[in-house]
Design an enzyme around this catalytic site. Structure first.
Site, PDB file in Angstrom:
ATOM      1  N   ARG A 109     -25.126  -4.213  26.811  1.00 44.73           N
ATOM      2  CA  ARG A 109     -24.183  -5.231  26.360  1.00 44.73           C
ATOM      3  C   ARG A 109     -23.021  -4.592  25.595  1.00 44.73           C
ATOM      4  O   ARG A 109     -21.889  -5.050  25.661  1.00 44.73           O
ATOM      5  CB  ARG A 109     -24.959  -6.168  25.446  1.00 44.73           C
ATOM      6  N   ASP A 127     -26.504 -13.012  19.922  1.00 48.39           N
ATOM      7  CA  ASP A 127     -26.160 -14.057  20.878  1.00 48.39           C
ATOM      8  C   ASP A 127     -26.876 -15.367  20.600  1.00 48.39           C
ATOM      9  O   ASP A 127     -26.294 -16.435  20.709  1.00 48.39           O
ATOM     10  CB  ASP A 127     -26.443 -13.579  22.302  1.00 48.39           C
ATOM     11  N   GLY A 129     -28.434 -10.956  31.586  1.00 47.98           N
ATOM     12  CA  GLY A 129     -28.839 -10.031  30.529  1.00 47.98           C
ATOM     13  C   GLY A 129     -28.757 -10.646  29.156  1.00 47.98           C
ATOM     14  O   GLY A 129     -28.685 -11.853  29.002  1.00 47.98           O
ATOM     15  N   CYS A 130     -28.801  -9.782  28.136  1.00 50.94           N
ATOM     16  CA  CYS A 130     -28.795 -10.223  26.736  1.00 50.94           C
ATOM     17  C   CYS A 130     -27.424 -10.711  26.302  1.00 50.94           C
ATOM     18  O   CYS A 130     -26.770 -10.055  25.489  1.00 50.94           O
ATOM     19  CB  CYS A 130     -29.164  -9.070  25.809  1.00 50.94           C
ATOM     20  N   VAL A 131     -26.934 -11.793  26.852  1.00 50.17           N
ATOM     21  CA  VAL A 131     -25.659 -12.316  26.335  1.00 50.17           C
ATOM     22  C   VAL A 131     -25.754 -13.823  26.152  1.00 50.17           C
ATOM     23  O   VAL A 131     -26.510 -14.466  26.828  1.00 50.17           O
ATOM     24  CB  VAL A 131     -24.446 -12.010  27.245  1.00 50.17           C
TER      25      VAL A 131
END
Lengths: 575, 105
Positions: free
Chosen positions: A199, A404, B103-105
């Site tokens: 990310r 997030d 994903g991790c968002v």
């Protein structure tokens, strides 16, 4: 009741036997239905009256299966112990809804169970069983596929990754007008190999730049790996130990190949837990280096005086959100607070906190399962109230998932708060030393004899001018044989060695120098325009060189490295 | 799955509010999406970023790396976050009509 079982159910039951470890067995047997877990779960607290969220209820869905197939009581009197097997694909879908959609594997109920029932561990086991027959939320499938096939969870390609690092390096260099700030890639024998969450590379590389800034000013000998740099691990979320093992091994091997002494893991809760605590079991691999969270590295730099910070740069009130994986599963609770108090003026605890903190609601991979977002946000009221009560304007967390999860719920509940990480606050509070211009003005290298070996006349001319301006005595060699002859004759303090030269190349010269007892004490700095030849040096069976620079080398960078190798402080005093 | 009314039409969106069928997107949709991501007015700078993301997605089927986005639109990282307060992954991609990034968002 039909006794005909679907193919997928057959497989799940077949695999159940292999999955039940002693830890899981204990958890399945030990529940006394006391109900202590009920109030520990944020889903239950936000949905009073809905039993389907109760940890004991969720656990019983699996316990029934265990009783039906493994435990003797279920075989003797199934009606009494509520044993029930799985028959249809609809039942698998229902189980999926529970184990993926009604639990974030946060382990808050686990640590509060008087009987030691680890609900999250067997919830993860159930996810693994479902994943093994292809029953999982689509988002989880996509991410797992990218991790298997591309090597990181966001499908970031190598060239894009390297381009991003290069970009951050350029930004830092221009911010400080200092070309010696580097984000080293694949440097051998470093003290620190830094791994990150994809990310950071794909969407928000500010954390990479901040970390690089801190490493640089701390004088750390660090690098990033061009492959195996992703320390996140979807194996933890989808319960697939094989994926978990493969991903962790990739990360360990990257550090091993670079002969790194320590693997530092950026601020990511599940990545830290997977890489540092679980990966060695999943991947059946021992590692010969240390692993630590970047939080601990940053704290140490401040304590050892390697970096200086000014907390007045972060004056606004902040609170800290403990990530489930960091706090409950890895015990990383005190270091972040110590660090926060060093870099912020007004740190306020959130209650409950540390291992008792509530999940951000985005844990266990929930951020990648859109279908459950409304549930997630509803249960996030618990977290929202916790945040509101602190009165802080910023919430700090050491986990990308939490960043997030928290951002989402802050928006949903209109809390007007910012989310940030420790690395951002430390970088913001960093007191950057006065630019090291002193080096150029003071003759810091007086009394040192430096032999420059390079076949390019321009390079020799440039290096010798810079070094002589700083007071060094400079000797020049244009090929490998001349370098060796001069080294024997002049006994310099340091030799800079180009790799491709006529006659003996830099690698050969280096090995001869190291093996000759009379010359082995001379410090060596490799300076090359062909970084791909690095192996020629590091694969040799001798002590690695003291320094390594890639051409082109800027004026200041050269002096800085000469100082470092010779142990001279920037003001010319011996360290 | 839910629905959202944008530019006078109903669109299917996922639970995070991303378009389910990215091909239904047009600039009117983007304009109506903007306020939900904290943007009061779509300026030419916003459009440049949104169009780049859109084109990249149509060509490659994924959202571009932030590196590419900054390079091709001449926007630095800081500016992207000023333009899109909820960030490039959630804010800009949603306005450009992409499905939710994985994903991790």
């Amino acid at each position: 009741m039909s006794n005909k079982r679907s193919y997928k159910c057959e497989k799940v039951i077949e695999r159940l036997h292999k999955k039940v470890s002693r830890q899981i067995l204990g958890s399945l047997e030990a529940c006394v239905h006391c109900g202590m877990c009920t109030d520990q779960c944020h889903y239950v607290l936000a949905n009073p009256g809905d039993v389907s969220y109760m940890p004991s209820y969720k656990a019983d869905k699996l316990r029934k299966l265990f009783k039906a197939h493994i435990d003797w009581t279920g075989k003797k009197f199934p009606w009494w112990v509520s044993a029930r097997s799985l028959y249809t694909d609809d039942e698998l879908e229902e189980l999926k809804d529970t184990v993926f959609g009604k639990c974030t594997n946060c382990r808050r109920c686990s640590i509060n169970c008087p009987m030691g029932v680890d609900m999250a561990t067997f919830n993860r086991m159930a996810r693994g069983l479902l994943v093994s027959v292809g029953v999982m939320p689509q988002g989880v499938a996509v991410v797992a596929k990218d991790q298997w096939e591309i090597g990181n969870q966001m499908g970031v390609l190598k060239e894009d990754f390297l381009d991003t690092l290069q970009w951050m390096q350029e930004e830092l260099q221009s911010e400080y007008d200092d070309p010696s700030i580097k984000i080293p890639i694949d440097k051998m024998d470093c003290d620190v190999v830094y791994s990150i969450n994809p990310r950071e590379a794909k969407y928000d590389p500010r954390t990479i730049a901040d970390a690089a800034k801190i490493f640089h000013f701390a004088g750390e000998n660090w690098t990033m790996a061009s492959e195996g740099w992703d320390m996140t691990n979807f194996g933890l979320f989808n319960g697939d130990d094989e994926l978990g093992g493969a991903v962790a091994r990739r990360c360990y091997e990257a550090t091993e190949n670079l002969r790194g002494k320590k693997l530092v893991i950026s601020e990511c809760g599940h990545g830290y837990r997977s890489t540092r605590c679980e990966g060695q079991n999943w991947g059946q691999k021992d590692v010969n280096f240390k692993m630590e969270s970047s939080v601990i590295s940053m704290l140490r730099y401040i304590k050892e005086g390697k970096i200086k910070v000014d907390k007045t740069k972060n004056p606004e009130p902040v609170t800290f959100h403990d990530s489930c994986n960091n706090a409950r599963s890895c015990g990383l609770t005190e270091e972040p607070r110590e660090l926060l108090n060093m870099v912020c003026m007004d740190f306020r605890e959130m209650y409950p906190n540390r291992a008792e903190n509530f999940c951000c609601t985005g844990g266990g991979g929930a951020m990648s399962m859109s279908e459950y977002t409304p549930r997630r946000l509803k249960s996030a009221i618990i977290k929202a109230n916790q945040l509101k009560e602190t009165g802080a304007k910023t919430v700090v967390t050491s986990c990308h998932n939490c960043v997030d999860g928290l951002s989402d719920l802050i928006r949903h509940y209109k809390l007007d708060m910012k989310v940030t990480q420790l690395v951002n606050l430390v970088a913001n509070a960093l007191v950057v030393p006065e630019k090291r211009k002193a080096a150029a003005e003071v003759a810091t290298l007086v009394g040192y004899k430096i032999l420059l070996a390079d076949d390019e006349a321009d390079t020799l001319a440039f290096f010798s001018t810079v070094l002589e301006d700083n007071g060094a005595t400079v000797i020049l060699a244009r090929d490998g044989d001349e370098a060796l002859a001069l080294a024997r004759k002049e006994k310099p303090n340091l030799i800079t060695l180009d790799l491709s030269m006529p006659g003996k190349d830099g690698g050969e010269v280096f090995e001869i120098l190291r093996k000759d007892p009379e010359l082995s004490a001379i410090k060596v700095c490799i300076i090359t325009g062909k970084p791909e030849l690095r192996r020629l040096i590091y694969d040799r069976p001798v002590t690695p060189p003291e320094g390594y620079l890639n051409k082109p080398v800027a004026n200041e960078e050269l002096i800085l490295n000469m100082h470092k190798i010779l142990g001279v402080a920037h003001d010319g005093k011996k360290k | 799955m839910g629905q959202i009314l944008l530019a006078g039409k109903n669109f299917d969106v996922d639970e995070d509010g991303f378009l389910q069928n990215p091909e239904q997107w047009d600039e009117a949709v983007a304009k109506d999406f903007a306020p939900t991501e904290g943007i009061t007015e779509m300026t030419e700078e916003h459009w440049k970023v949104v169009r780049y993301i859109r084109d990249y997605y149509l060509k490659f089927g994924v959202a571009p790396m932030i590196r590419k986005l900054c390079k091709e639109t001449d926007c630095n990282l800081k500016r992207i976050y000023e333009l899109f307060p909820s960030g490039p992954a959630k804010g800009a991609c949603k306005i450009a009509g992409l499905p939710k990034p994985t994903g991790c968002v």
